[in-house]
Design a protein around this motif. Structure first.
Motif, short mmCIF file in Angstrom:
data_model
loop_
_atom_site.label_atom_id
_atom_site.label_comp_id
_atom_site.label_asym_id
_atom_site.label_seq_id
_atom_site.Cartn_x
_atom_site.Cartn_y
_atom_site.Cartn_z
N ILE A 171 29.98 -47.23 32.04
CA ILE A 171 30.97 -48.30 31.95
C ILE A 171 30.44 -49.56 32.64
N GLN A 172 30.50 -50.70 31.95
CA GLN A 172 29.95 -51.95 32.47
C GLN A 172 30.91 -52.62 33.46
N TYR A 173 30.38 -52.98 34.61
CA TYR A 173 31.13 -53.75 35.61
C TYR A 173 31.05 -55.23 35.28
N TYR A 174 32.16 -55.94 35.35
CA TYR A 174 32.17 -57.37 35.07
C TYR A 174 32.41 -58.22 36.31
N ASP A 175 33.42 -57.89 37.09
CA ASP A 175 33.79 -58.77 38.18
C ASP A 175 34.69 -58.06 39.19
N SER A 176 34.97 -58.72 40.32
CA SER A 176 35.91 -58.21 41.32
C SER A 176 36.37 -59.36 42.19
N TYR A 177 37.58 -59.24 42.72
CA TYR A 177 38.11 -60.29 43.58
C TYR A 177 39.35 -59.77 44.30
N ILE A 178 39.79 -60.53 45.33
CA ILE A 178 41.01 -60.23 46.06
C ILE A 178 41.97 -61.40 45.88
N GLN A 179 43.23 -61.10 45.61
CA GLN A 179 44.23 -62.14 45.48
C GLN A 179 45.60 -61.61 45.90
N LYS A 180 46.26 -62.33 46.79
CA LYS A 180 47.61 -62.01 47.25
C LYS A 180 47.75 -60.55 47.69
N GLY A 181 46.80 -60.09 48.49
CA GLY A 181 46.88 -58.75 49.03
C GLY A 181 46.50 -57.65 48.05
N LEU A 182 45.98 -58.01 46.88
CA LEU A 182 45.58 -57.02 45.88
C LEU A 182 44.09 -57.15 45.61
N PHE A 183 43.46 -56.01 45.42
CA PHE A 183 42.02 -55.94 45.14
C PHE A 183 41.85 -55.61 43.66
N TYR A 184 41.07 -56.41 42.94
CA TYR A 184 40.90 -56.25 41.50
C TYR A 184 39.45 -55.91 41.15
N ILE A 185 39.28 -54.97 40.22
CA ILE A 185 37.97 -54.67 39.64
C ILE A 185 38.09 -54.84 38.14
#
Length: 295
Positions: free
Chosen positions: A85-99
């Motif tokens: 599975i290809q990874y694209y991006d990640s970030y944190i916003q408003k107390g949430l962690f996104y992958i």
């Protein structure tokens, strides 16, 4: 939330910078799953309608769950293969962690098995899927990574004309620096290698055991080891292995499974030995030419 980052994840801070703007570029389509610590959403990029998966994790929990998420990002970032599975991006916003990662449109291998049951996959289909998993696992192992939770639920299907299978969910993977052995007991009990059941150190050969269980499951449409946790561990420890229908799949298929389910890790083949096995190589060679998966 604390700003500290695990020493085992030195590149995480670089990965996480300047990612908040990503939220502006996709819309949520529907929820794919929900757990105690977050959700998995199917999203769509606004500019090209490409489907992507966004894992959303509550970062305030910190501890093991946040570390697992960070670990998944670092590992996915290092992998690049058609059967992973290809990874694209990640970030944190408003107390949430996104992958943000690739979307596999046909669901999981487990779901495919459940849909097909009580019928069987054809021998060629089994070999096509197995060889793709093997190629992806070879890529992973050559980067000194062990998956540690290889199972049909973590294998995802996509493709238009033919099934392309991709290894995913690296949340509990372990990066083996300098070939060191891992010793954290973790994974799904149905696919646990004997050394993990005994609490012994393990290496990439534990993934080979899991791969053997998966190959059996694709042939028999049921798990090699099933039941209560205690029954599963006892069956693994005592070598109570099931066999496939050799009239359908041939004795060679059972021999391949037996190779991978050797009690001693050192007796199991590695990915290279499996890829060059005379009963596997012809199918793998064809797939490599057809799908472009051989590096």
């Amino acid at each position: 939330m604390r700003n500290s980052v695990s020493k085992d994840l030195p590149n995480f801070s670089q990965i996480m910078t300047e990612k908040i703007k990503m939220m502006e570029f996709y819309n949520t389509v529907r929820q794919l799953g929900k757990g105690t610590f977050g959700t998995v959403q199917l999203c769509e990029r606004i500019h090209n309608k490409q489907k992507i998966v966004v894992k959303q994790i509550v970062t305030e929990l910190e501890g093991q769950q946040l570390e697992a998420a960070k670990n998944e990002v670092v590992i996915l970032k290092s992998l690049n293969h058609p059967n992973v599975i290809q990874y694209y991006d990640s970030y944190i916003q408003k107390g949430l962690f996104y992958i943000v990662m690739e979307y596999a449109s046909k669901g999981t291998l487990q779901e495919s098995i459940e849909r097909e049951r009580p019928k069987y996959f054809t021998p060629q289909h089994v070999m096509d899927l197995f060889c793709q998993i093997l190629m992806g696992l070879d890529h992973i192992h050559r980067r000194k990574v062990i998956h540690r939770d290889l199972k049909t639920e973590n294998l995802f299907l996509t493709g238009l004309k033919a099934d392309v299978i991709k290894i995913g969910d690296f949340g509990i993977s372990k990066n083996l620096v300098n070939g060191k052995m891992a010793n954290t007991v973790i994974g799904t009990c149905n696919y646990l290698a004997p050394e993990l059941c005994d609490g012994k150190p393990y290496n990439s050969k534990s993934d080979i055991w899991s791969l053997g269980c998966i190959l059996y499951e694709m042939c028999a449409m049921q798990k090699m080891f099933d039941g209560t946790v205690s029954n599963i561990v006892l069956s693994i420890a005592n070598g109570r292995k099931k066999t496939v229908n050799t009239k359908v799949y041939g004795k060679q298929m059972q021999e391949i499974i037996d190779m991978m389910l050797q009690p001693r890790p050192e007796d199991r083949p590695d990915t290279l030995a499996l890829m060059t096995h005379p009963d596997i190589f012809p199918s793998l060679y064809y797939l490599g030419s057809y799908l472009g998966c051989i590096e």
